[in-house]
Design an enzyme around this catalytic site. Structure first.
Site, PDB file in Angstrom:
ATOM      1  N   TYR A 143      61.565  47.624  51.972  1.00  0.00           N
ATOM      2  CA  TYR A 143      61.880  46.830  50.785  1.00  0.00           C
ATOM      3  C   TYR A 143      60.854  45.715  50.569  1.00  0.00           C
ATOM      4  CZ  TYR A 143      66.187  49.143  49.482  1.00  0.00           C
ATOM      5  OH  TYR A 143      67.102  50.081  49.031  1.00  0.00           O
ATOM      6  N   GLY A 173      69.499  55.872  46.208  1.00  0.00           N
ATOM      7  CA  GLY A 173      68.297  56.255  46.946  1.00  0.00           C
ATOM      8  C   GLY A 173      68.469  56.119  48.451  1.00  0.00           C
ATOM      9  N   ASP A 174      69.185  55.077  48.887  1.00  0.00           N
ATOM     10  CA  ASP A 174      69.468  54.913  50.318  1.00  0.00           C
ATOM     11  C   ASP A 174      70.352  56.055  50.822  1.00  0.00           C
ATOM     12  OD1 ASP A 174      68.197  52.264  50.671  1.00  0.00           O
ATOM     13  OD2 ASP A 174      69.757  51.609  49.290  1.00  0.00           O
ATOM     14  N   SER A 175      71.334  56.431  50.006  1.00  0.00           N
ATOM     15  CA  SER A 175      72.221  57.535  50.371  1.00  0.00           C
ATOM     16  C   SER A 175      71.447  58.839  50.488  1.00  0.00           C
ATOM     17  CB  SER A 175      73.335  57.663  49.326  1.00  0.00           C
ATOM     18  OG  SER A 175      74.183  58.749  49.605  1.00  0.00           O
TER      19      SER A 175
END
Length: 471
Positions: free
Chosen positions: A141, A262-264
């Site tokens: 990030y 997106g993290d999933s």
């Protein structure tokens, strides 16, 4: 299963949803007043990706940098019950994102905290976590964790030994050579490619493919999967034509919140690779998990679950619950609920015509489907040809069908008692035939409508003709 835990490496943020109601404007400024506000904190960034992997029952270690401030301590309290934390010092304040919401809509977002990870000692726990990793997700990030010299050295050696998935950030670090899969979204892929001299204009599959191939070649990656939001994800792995994993239609989810999708996606793709799956399977499963995640309410649902139960696990609504939600929303808007029913075994043109006509009679169409046992009792031991799950999936793919409900009884009467449709549709072949459900429909204020059917179209006739040809 991998020999070691899944290790997530990256920057963690504290995300806070402030959820309330807005029914009036502030008297001294044209802004809404948020009443009865409820604060719902959750980990963001790499913390959310790690939490989602842990919610699937995985052993997860999160390698990150944390500040010793109040938001940093809140993050520890949110993360430590669910995973192992290997943290070193974050210089500056913990990055925080506060989203103010009313009636499901974002009103404002406030970002505070400019903390960054800087080179220096990381401690033995971080080194041990990476040395024992069975698979690694880098969730960058742009806050310095993935650029830390010691961590990057460890990641470079790991990429030759275990699957590494790299979820990039335009202001973050390039993936280490040997990374198995990089997962930028469409905008990130465009910005990353442009920064490396490839100014590829446009959006959609063709530009995404060219950007993915350029990035894979520039960084020596095995594959790049560009996530396309409602369009799914496009995998380019150098083996020829790209692989597209489509997503479920976003309009059916009842929410515009895709925060954390997106993290999933990246977390699920890593799980599949860690278990020995191939890249197409990893991308397909990642899209499916991200679709379910958005369907269930996305990151906001994680915050709500943590507040209500202490668990980060979220699940999409069951298809049945989804149908009742369609009915409730239609009635709340003053609309007309139309329903029809049948076996729908070997869907044919007669079925499609009936459903098209039925949908025009109101504002939503609910299709009541006989279960397999119910079909057998009605049609005989050789039916259904197609199991209920497949019949429902085909029906839900039709644009005129808003939702489906499966019933196990011989007639749909018990289901209609609860559904209370304004209009119950049957084919004109039922003209003059007593309908056992008629009393239930009319007792609840509904009416029955017969619609034309296409002559000669029926599953039974189709099967009889086929048997005659083969005999």
């Amino acid at each position: 299963m991998p020999a070691g835990p899944l290790v997530v490496v990256g920057d963690v943020l504290l995300d806070v949803d402030i959820v309330g109601a807005a029914a009036r404007l502030c008297p001294d400024a044209p802004v809404p007043v948020i009443d009865q506000a409820d604060e719902r904190p959750r980990p963001g960034g790499a913390g959310l990706a790690a939490l989602l992997a842990a919610a699937e029952g995985r052993e997860v270690v999160l390698v990150t940098a944390l500040a010793d401030d109040e938001p940093g301590r809140r993050l520890r309290a949110l993360l430590e019950p669910h995973l192992e934390l290997a943290a070193f010092h974050l210089h500056g304040g913990t990055p925080c994102k506060l989203r103010i919401q009313a009636a499901g809509q974002a009103v404002a977002r406030l970002d505070v905290g400019a903390g960054r990870a800087q080179d220096g000692p990381v401690g033995p726990k971080v080194a041990e976590a990476l040395a024992g990793a069975g698979a690694v997700l880098v969730s960058d990030y742009g806050r310095g964790v993935t650029g830390h010299a010691a961590i990057r050295t460890l990641l470079e050696s790991l990429a030759a030994q275990v699957p590494v998935v790299w979820d990039p950030h335009p202001s973050g670090e390039p993936p280490v050579p040997g990374t198995r899969l990089m997962t930028p979204n469409e905008d990130e892929a465009a910005r990353l490619a442009a920064a490396r001299g490839a100014n590829i204009a446009g959006s959609g599959l063709a530009p995404a493919t060219r950007r993915a191939r350029h990035l894979a070649g520039a960084w020596g990656l095995e594959a790049v999967a560009v996530t396309l939001g409602p369009g799914g994800a496009l995998l380019c792995d150098g083996s020829g034509a790209p692989f597209l994993a489509p997503a479920e239609p976003a309009a059916s989810y009842g929410t515009a919140d895709s925060c954390g999708a997106g993290d999933s996606f990246a977390a699920r793709a890593l799980e599949v690779l860690a278990d020995g799956g191939g890249l197409p399977e990893a991308v397909g499963e990642g899209v499916r998990r991200a679709s379910e995640f958005v369907h269930a309410g996305a990151a906001s649902a994680v915050a709500a679950r943590l507040a209500d139960t202490g668990s980060p696990a979220v699940r999409p609504p069951r298809e049945e619950a989804d149908a009742w939600d369609v009915v409730e929303r239609t009635r709340r808007a003053g609309g007309t609920v139309v329903a029809t029913g049948g076996c729908f075994d070997l869907l044919h043109a007669g079925h499609v015509t009936l459903l098209q006509q039925a949908r025009r009679l109101g504002d939503c169409l609910i299709v009541c489907v006989n279960s397999d046992a119910s079909v057998r009792r009605r049609k005989g031991p050789d039916r259904p040809v197609t199991p209920a799950g497949d019949r429902v999936r085909v029906l839900r793919a039709l644009s005129d069908v808003d939702a489906t409900l499966v019933f196990d009884e011989d007639t749909p009467e018990p289901l209609l008692e609860r559904l209370r449709p304004d209009v119950w549709v049957k084919g004109a072949d039922y003209a003059g035939v007593p309908l056992p459900e008629a009393g239930t429909v009319r007792a609840n204020g509904g009416e029955i409508v017969l619609l034309p059917f296409l002559e000669g179209r029926s599953t039974t006739r189709m099967l009889s003709t086929r048997k005659g040809i083969g005999s």
